[in-house]
Design a protein around this motif. Structure first.
Motif, short mmCIF file in Angstrom:
data_model
loop_
_atom_site.label_atom_id
_atom_site.label_comp_id
_atom_site.label_asym_id
_atom_site.label_seq_id
_atom_site.Cartn_x
_atom_site.Cartn_y
_atom_site.Cartn_z
N ASP A 1 73.30 192.68 54.83
CA ASP A 1 72.55 191.81 55.76
C ASP A 1 72.34 190.40 55.22
N LYS B 1 81.13 189.21 58.72
CA LYS B 1 81.14 189.36 60.18
C LYS B 1 81.78 190.69 60.55
N ASP C 1 81.23 194.44 63.30
CA ASP C 1 80.58 194.96 64.50
C ASP C 1 79.23 195.60 64.14
N SER C 2 78.31 195.54 65.10
CA SER C 2 76.93 195.95 64.81
C SER C 2 76.81 197.44 64.47
N ASP C 3 77.61 198.29 65.13
CA ASP C 3 77.55 199.72 64.82
C ASP C 3 78.00 199.99 63.40
N ARG D 1 77.99 197.82 60.97
CA ARG D 1 76.98 197.20 60.10
C ARG D 1 75.82 198.16 59.83
N GLU D 2 75.49 198.92 60.85
CA GLU D 2 74.41 199.90 60.73
C GLU D 2 74.74 200.99 59.70
N ARG E 1 87.56 194.64 61.92
CA ARG E 1 87.57 194.08 63.27
C ARG E 1 88.97 193.76 63.78
#
Lengths: 222, 222
Positions: free
Chosen positions: B143, B148, B150-152, B154-155, B202
């Motif tokens: 974080d 850069k 994707d948010s999923d 990153r989780e 990505r």
């Protein structure tokens, strides 16, 4: 007519191992004694100790038997399938199948295997031969398949797949779901991913990552 | 003036832990007794047992202290660096730095940690809080970086990085090279690979593999 000595000796050894493994399953590892194993097998305690110096040595015998059972259980899928993914899936499922009856006391074995100085540790020098045997199955998974990958990567892939299988064993040891179904799910879900990543190893952009990976493996092999 | 009770109690506890860890390093885990720890710390045996029911409980205290030291050792690199790779590299090197003094008896600890039913097992329910603490560092690595993704993904990435760090710890436990230099080499060589694979998540073709990976993690979380 009496049995030849060597044959009789092998029979006794097998009898002791099989009795021990049955008692480990039924009573647990801690509660089983060498005396109890000898009694159930119908041999003298001294005779049992002649074959196995300690209960811990029976764990190596268990590993060897597991490996043999696994080899046998893999035979059909390895002879039948040519595609990489079903070959790998079959071998991993066979591995879980052969381990499941021992799940309750896997943690006890695992403790011995985890100690870096223990000959039972899968990464130890002493485990070299059985590790080679285990890796050989994954070499057969790769070499008997129609997978097209670079030769350097092909050389290292079996050991990577073995490491992956060790990760699955680690997950299985901690899996308390009924019938270890979460471990089967893990295998079902990750094999297609492994297949895709392995296949991508020749794509532009990915090829250099694969090459670096092979370099790292060769440099850091313990 | 006497110290307030709570402060004195905390001092005694810390004194016992620090004495225990020093003796573990100097004499080894097996050779160190609760009696010996109490004597060296200058407290009564009863007092030592008041704080720690057994030598094994001191291992949890060791983990907690290791985690604190690791957090402190990571601070500089996490505050300074914005790029993902140097952040991850700094955190992993700090982790090895803090563990190295304990290498000789890491295997003893490891044995306890390996047992699935042990509260010391890093995958156990009881380890939940310290596992969360350990994963939190990797969340900060991600974080606080300019990565850069994707948010999923990153989780889930912090937990994957933590698993990767556990693999490095496993390698380290078995590393007998001088000063554990092979473990440092492993980190130096694999962090760039991890960085490249994460960055590729990505790219077209790779994106769906990443999405599947996220799905698998969520489905099989033990």
């Amino acid at each position: 007519m009496t049995e030849p000595k060597a044959v009789k000796s092998e029979h006794t050894r097998t009898l002791i191992v099989e009795t021990a493994l049955r008692l480990f399953r039924e009573r647990g590892y801690e509660a089983t004694t060498m005396r109890g194993i000898a009694k159930e097998a119908g041999v003298s305690v001294g005779n049992a100790y002649y074959y196995f110096g300690s209960k811990e040595e029976l764990i190596q015998a268990y590993y060897d038997q597991l490996q043999e059972e696994h080899n046998a259980a893999c035979r059909a899928v390895l002879d039948r399938e040519r595609d990489f993914a079903p070959r790998l899936l079959g071998v991993l499922k066979a591995r879980i199948d052969t381990m499941v009856p021992y799940h309750a006391f896997a943690g006890k074995f695992f403790k011995f295997a985890a100690e870096p100085t223990s000959p039972l540790n899968p990464f130890s020098a002493e485990s070299g031969p059985s590790r080679k045997g285990a890796i050989a199955i994954y070499r057969e998974v790769v070499d008997g398949s129609n997978l097209k990958i670079d030769s350097d990567f092909r050389e290292e892939l079996p050991e990577l797949l073995w490491l992956y299988s060790m990760g699955i064993v680690l997950y299985w040891v901690h899996d308390s779901s009924p019938g270890c179904r979460k471990t089967y799910l893990l295998v079902d879900r990750t094999v297609p991913l492994v297949k895709r990543m392995v296949s991508m190893s020749r794509l532009p952009g990915f090829r250099s990552v694969t090459r670096d990976l092979v370099g790292v493996i060769r440099d850091v092999r313990a």
